[in-house]
Design an enzyme around this catalytic site. Structure first.
Site, short mmCIF file in Angstrom:
data_model
loop_
_atom_site.label_atom_id
_atom_site.label_comp_id
_atom_site.label_asym_id
_atom_site.label_seq_id
_atom_site.Cartn_x
_atom_site.Cartn_y
_atom_site.Cartn_z
N ASP A 150 32.33 13.24 -79.17
CA ASP A 150 30.93 12.81 -78.69
C ASP A 150 30.65 11.46 -79.29
OD1 ASP A 150 30.63 15.90 -78.68
OD2 ASP A 150 30.96 15.91 -80.63
N HIS A 193 28.61 20.01 -82.80
CA HIS A 193 29.64 19.83 -81.75
C HIS A 193 29.12 20.92 -80.75
CE1 HIS A 193 32.58 18.77 -79.05
NE2 HIS A 193 32.98 19.83 -78.84
#
Ligand SMILES: NC(=O)c1ccc[n+]([C@@H]2O[C@H](COP(=O)([O-])OP(=O)(O)OC[C@H]3O[C@@H](n4cnc5c(N)ncnc54)[C@H](O)[C@@H]3O)[C@@H](O)[C@H]2O)c1
Ligand SMILES: O=C(O)C[C@H](O)C(=O)O
Length: 329
Positions: A160, A188
């Site tokens: 990410d 996440h």
């Protein structure tokens, strides 16, 4: 090769991330160009043959740093003497599966793996959980390993982090290498919060360089948070090479340190910083030095950021409660 090889256990070795990961570990990208490694591949019985095929290919590369490969379908053997463990193998969500079913199925994987790490890994074990839901799988493994310091269990949000840097570079025309101090907060998942308020682009505040709050709220954040789904849509399979690359980055940074003046994002057990309940495995801005990480303290969290961090942390709390109800932690 004069150094003692580092034992690296990789679960899900026959999967698509495993295939993108193992060759880079063996060629020195995980730990360093002078660090020999011994690979311990862990699969389920059905994955053993494919793992053997990958091991044959690894042999065929004649990597100077690769000091051995062993393949197991028993976690107690797979984690024996492990210094670094990459927990990639997980049960993916299939049609009709609820989130609770996924958590229960993964509990069946990460609880015994945590117990095996507790009983058999080396004293300096460092664990990265990649398999989804990564933060809560890491929590299950960590709770099953009471003799291992909790901070050795981490979850991957580096993909990410890298995605956010790339999007920011594309928007501003900056070089990726000019972007520093970006943060992924929380889970996440689609609730994660990529934060550019403290990020810098060539030394200038990133939010000011962008100067476009609507882009931040309506384009940047959802693009980064939903990138995994967009990749699945485009490729017909979830991210693999970029996930493997992020796993390499995560461990390399943890072991070798962050650059002066920069930080990275890691899912780590909260110590209560920034109002994240202690014990939850949540992503934070961290610096790394001498094989240890520290949360970057003292950042001003504005109202916009606070609401988004809280929403992601709320999701993590709910996942923790669900696995607690299932008796997994
Ligand atoms: N955190 C992240 O940023 C991120 C990014 C991409 C993918 N992922 C996740 O990583 C995981 C793996 O992805 P993939 O594409 O390699 O999946 P994959 O299905 O190609 O491979 C998974 C492998 O794990 C093995 N496996 C299953 N249970 C196991 C167990 N108990 N022990 C050892 N091996 C086991 C399977 O046999 C299979 O070979 C998925 O959960 C995926 O959602 C996470
Ligand atoms: O989003 C997914 O399900 C896959 C993975 O976690 C990703 O971020 O690419």
């Amino acid at each position: 090769m004069t150094r003692t090889p580092v034992n690296v256990t990789v679960t899900g070795a026959a999967g698509q991330i495993g295939y993108a990961l193992l060759f880079r570990i063996a060629s020195g990208h995980l730990l360093g160009a002078d660090v020999p490694v011994k690979l311990r591949l862990l699969e389920i019985p059905q994955g053993m043959k494919a793992a053997e095929g990958t091991a044959m290919e690894l042999d065929d590369c004649a990597f100077p740093l690769l000091a051995g490969i062993d393949i197991f379908d028993d976690p107690n053997k797979g984690f024996e003497g492990a210094n670094v463990a990459l927990l990639v193998g997980a049960r993916p969500r299939t049609a009709g599966m609820e989130r609770g079913d996924l958590l229960a199925a993964n509990g069946g994987i990460f609880k015994p793996q945590g117990q095996a790490i507790n009983a058999h890994a080396a004293d300096d074990i460092k664990v990265l959980v990649v398999g989804n839901p990564a933060n809560t799988n890491a929590l299950i493994a960590q709770a099953s390993a009471p003799d291992v310091p909790a901070e050795r269990f981490t979850a991957m949000t580096r993909l990410d982090h890298n995605r956010a840097i790339s999007q920011l570079a594309a928007k501003t025309g900056a070089a990726v290498s000019d972007i520093k101090r970006l943060t992924i907060w929380g889970n996440h998942s689609a609730t994660q919060y990529p934060d550019i308020f403290h990020a810098e682009i060539a030394g200038k505040n990133a939010a000011e360089v962008v100067g476009d709050q609507a882009w931040l709220a309506d384009t940047f954040i959802p693009t980064v948070a939903k990138r995994g789904a967009a990749i699945i849509d485009a490729r017909g399979a979830s991210s693999a090479a970029s996930a493997a690359n992020a796993a390499i980055d995560h461990v390399h940074t943890w072991v070798n340190g962050t650059a002066e003046g920069d930080w990275t994002s890691m899912g780590i057990p909260s110590d209560g910083s920034y109002g994240v309940p202690a014990g939850l495995i949540s992503s934070f801005p961290v610096t790394c030095k001498d094989g240890k990480y520290e949360i970057v303290q003292g950042l001003d969290v504005n109202e916009f950021s606070r609401a988004r961090i809280d929403a992601s942390v709320q999701e993590l709390s709910e996942e923790r409660d669900a696995v607690r109800e299932l008796g997994l932690i």
